[in-house]
Design a protein around this motif. Structure first.
Motif, short mmCIF file in Angstrom:
data_model
loop_
_atom_site.label_atom_id
_atom_site.label_comp_id
_atom_site.label_asym_id
_atom_site.label_seq_id
_atom_site.Cartn_x
_atom_site.Cartn_y
_atom_site.Cartn_z
N ASN A 117 -91.63 64.92 27.42
CA ASN A 117 -92.61 64.23 26.46
C ASN A 117 -93.31 62.71 26.63
O ASN A 117 -93.01 62.39 27.86
CB ASN A 117 -92.22 63.87 24.68
CG ASN A 117 -90.79 62.78 24.08
OD1 ASN A 117 -90.83 62.62 25.69
ND2 ASN A 117 -90.25 63.67 23.87
N ASN A 118 -93.61 62.15 26.38
CA ASN A 118 -94.33 60.79 26.56
C ASN A 118 -93.90 59.71 25.24
O ASN A 118 -94.35 59.13 25.70
CB ASN A 118 -95.88 60.86 25.80
CG ASN A 118 -97.48 59.90 26.61
OD1 ASN A 118 -96.80 59.65 27.93
ND2 ASN A 118 -98.23 59.25 25.93
N MET A 157 -95.83 62.96 21.95
CA MET A 157 -96.82 62.74 22.28
C MET A 157 -98.28 61.58 22.49
O MET A 157 -99.24 61.51 23.19
CB MET A 157 -97.91 64.52 23.13
CG MET A 157 -96.36 65.35 23.34
SD MET A 157 -95.90 65.26 25.53
CE MET A 157 -98.02 64.79 25.95
N HIS A 216 -95.95 69.68 26.48
CA HIS A 216 -95.45 68.24 26.74
C HIS A 216 -96.36 68.56 28.90
O HIS A 216 -96.81 68.63 29.16
CB HIS A 216 -93.96 67.92 27.16
CG HIS A 216 -93.80 67.73 25.86
ND1 HIS A 216 -91.87 68.17 25.50
CD2 HIS A 216 -94.04 67.90 24.32
CE1 HIS A 216 -92.31 67.38 24.21
NE2 HIS A 216 -93.00 67.34 23.81
#
Length: 115
Positions: free
Chosen positions: A79-80, A26, A63
């Protein structure tokens, strides 16, 4: 049962919790071991860009909501870093991240579950 499973249960029961998740998926939104605060959420109010505590295919994640399908009542969790974890029902979205290291997250007003 993992730590996030236990957190999800407590948030689903109405508790607001602070904890320090580990991992780098993240970054830069949340760095490993940064303190996050997660509060119960009205899952019908989540939108793309919210950070949520949700269960996808048997695993609990903190998330991003990357897509919302209003017709089926599902949200996509990612997720990032571009990895999509999958789709889940709104009933499996337990909480929303309201702060990271004490800094409030944007766009949480009106999304918290009351009662």
């Amino acid at each position: 049962m993992g730590v996030l499973d236990a957190m999800a249960g407590r948030v689903a029961a109405g508790s607001t919790l602070g904890f320090r998740p580990s991992g780098n998926s993240m970054v830069p939104l949340i760095h490993s071991r940064q303190r996050v605060t997660v509060a119960p959420v009205d899952p019908a109010r989540v939108e793309v860009g919210d950070i949520v505590l949700a269960k996808v295919a048997g695993t609990v994640y903190l998330h991003l909501v990357s897509a919302v399908d209003a017709t089926t009542g599902r949200v996509q969790i990612s997720n990032n870093r571009g990895r999509v974890n999958g789709w889940t029902s709104r009933a499996r979205v337990y909480g929303i991240c309201v702060a990271v290291d004490g800094v409030p997250r944007p766009r949480v007003d009106g999304k918290l579950r009351t009662g």
